[in-house]
Design an enzyme around this catalytic site. Sequence first.
Site, short mmCIF file in Angstrom:
data_model
loop_
_atom_site.label_atom_id
_atom_site.label_comp_id
_atom_site.label_asym_id
_atom_site.label_seq_id
_atom_site.Cartn_x
_atom_site.Cartn_y
_atom_site.Cartn_z
N GLU A 119 18.01 6.56 -28.76
CA GLU A 119 18.80 7.65 -28.06
C GLU A 119 20.25 7.54 -28.47
O GLU A 119 20.91 6.39 -28.35
CB GLU A 119 18.50 7.20 -26.61
CG GLU A 119 18.97 8.59 -25.85
CD GLU A 119 20.53 8.76 -25.38
OE1 GLU A 119 20.88 9.48 -26.28
OE2 GLU A 119 20.94 8.26 -24.44
N CYS A 155 26.07 10.15 -22.48
CA CYS A 155 25.44 10.84 -23.57
C CYS A 155 25.02 12.18 -23.16
O CYS A 155 24.91 13.09 -23.74
CB CYS A 155 24.45 10.12 -24.23
SG CYS A 155 23.22 9.70 -23.18
#
Length: 515
Positions: free
Chosen positions: A286, A320
């Site tokens: 990720e 994020c």
Amino acid sequence: MVLPFKHEPFTDFNDEVNKKEFEAALNKVKGELGQEYPIVINGEKIFTDDKLTSYNPGNKDEVVGKVSKATKEHIEQAMESAKEAFKTWSTWSPKERADILFRAAAKIRRRKHEFSAWLAYDAGKPWNQADGDTAEGIDFLEYYARQMIELGEGKELNHRVNEHNAYTYQAMGPGVVIPPWNFAFAIVAGTTVAPIVAGNTVLMKPSENTPVIAYKLVEVLEEAGLPKGVLNFVPGDPAEIGDYLVDHIDTHFINFTGSRATGTRIYERAAKVHEGQQQLKTVVAEMGGKDTIIVDKEADLDLAAQSIVDSAFGFSGQKCSACSRAIVHKDVYDEVLEKSIELTKELTVGNPAEENVYMGAVVNRKQFDKIKDYIEVGKQEGELAYGGKTDDSKGFFVYPTIFKDMDPEGRIMQEEIFGPVVGFAKANDFDELLEIANNTEYGLTGAVISDNREHLNRARTEFQVGNLYFNRGCTAAIVGYQPFGGFKMSGTDSKAGGPDYLHHFLNAKTVTEAF
């Protein structure tokens, strides 16, 4: 009987009782600052002279803890430990392994404020954000335990006369977990316990910025009965041990959350088969985002402004999933911008270890300087509409910043800043709103604020992100409710907290028996 999954509730800090309990936890943790923490290999605590030092981002001279650094020699010891432990851990039943996670979750739940207080010091997390981080960690333990029990039943296959077929899952072997600093408990917990409950053994290298709270997870898993060698704690310098962990011939998987640059490096290195290696390595990555909230001309503009502000400035934009781009229809652009500025003026900034504030400091000097440089770039590429202030006299404080009239192709609108900075740009129609939303290399989260059902239906397929939200912000995914992960350069779309996640750490096996 295993009860259905139900996510851990958040704490209401408007309640005076909860407030006082959290303040007591902060005082307790304050009395434990500055301690030294070991490497853990095969259950043995190893102290080294060379250490990582964690500082409170909101008080840069305050030492949270000193954590021993692992060398390549320690990595070899840890891998041998993991290989040996795998022989027995992989034979435990899914229910037996899940019970370890259930016990750990119960222990953390009873000490929830204490873990959150460590996050306030180690990561600079405001109270609500720290509480959510701890709750998510509990959720990961509870959810993955249940998922593994279900997977332990295997899958139904068709049978033929005189032939029986079985479809089961088995563990891979030792692997490496490299979690980030921004969700210093939740993601550390989720990325670590998922492969463990699947029957694998793990070498966990925490972020050098937040190693203390990561050690607290190791402690509680040991207390819950995790056997020696199943989880080996190997903090260290990424330059010294990062590639070594990834390249190791006995590494079966790498579970990584972090930057695009590091993620793509891991992806490339893991693809190489080294002499003596007997398996292809699985990479779960990720790698960040450049996340957009679209505001249509037919929309609740108060909701739009609130969604932008919460998503942009929660935990100082160090997510994020954070909204760093607001793309607004030209007809409502000025109003949404003004409403967002007014909401931003109400945000409080300070040291969460001392007071309940909306925003704390950013994590370290490197991030502070990076964000400060981006603010200067923003002044060249557009117009500073609000904020832009920084202060590193005591901690690494960057105040919420809004730029307007940005070029969608500019650096502020294309590069991941990872700070409390959001750029506004306008679009002529919904086609252009979608076009701009999709114009980055990332594809993690996004949101559409609109009352136009036709537009929402188009966005459902045309907005290229892994997590898409309608009429709410683009952050705050809940385990088991919004499985999280993106595509394009945001990563492998592994969907943490979802029903497919454990598959990344299991080998599927078909067994056919003829009679």
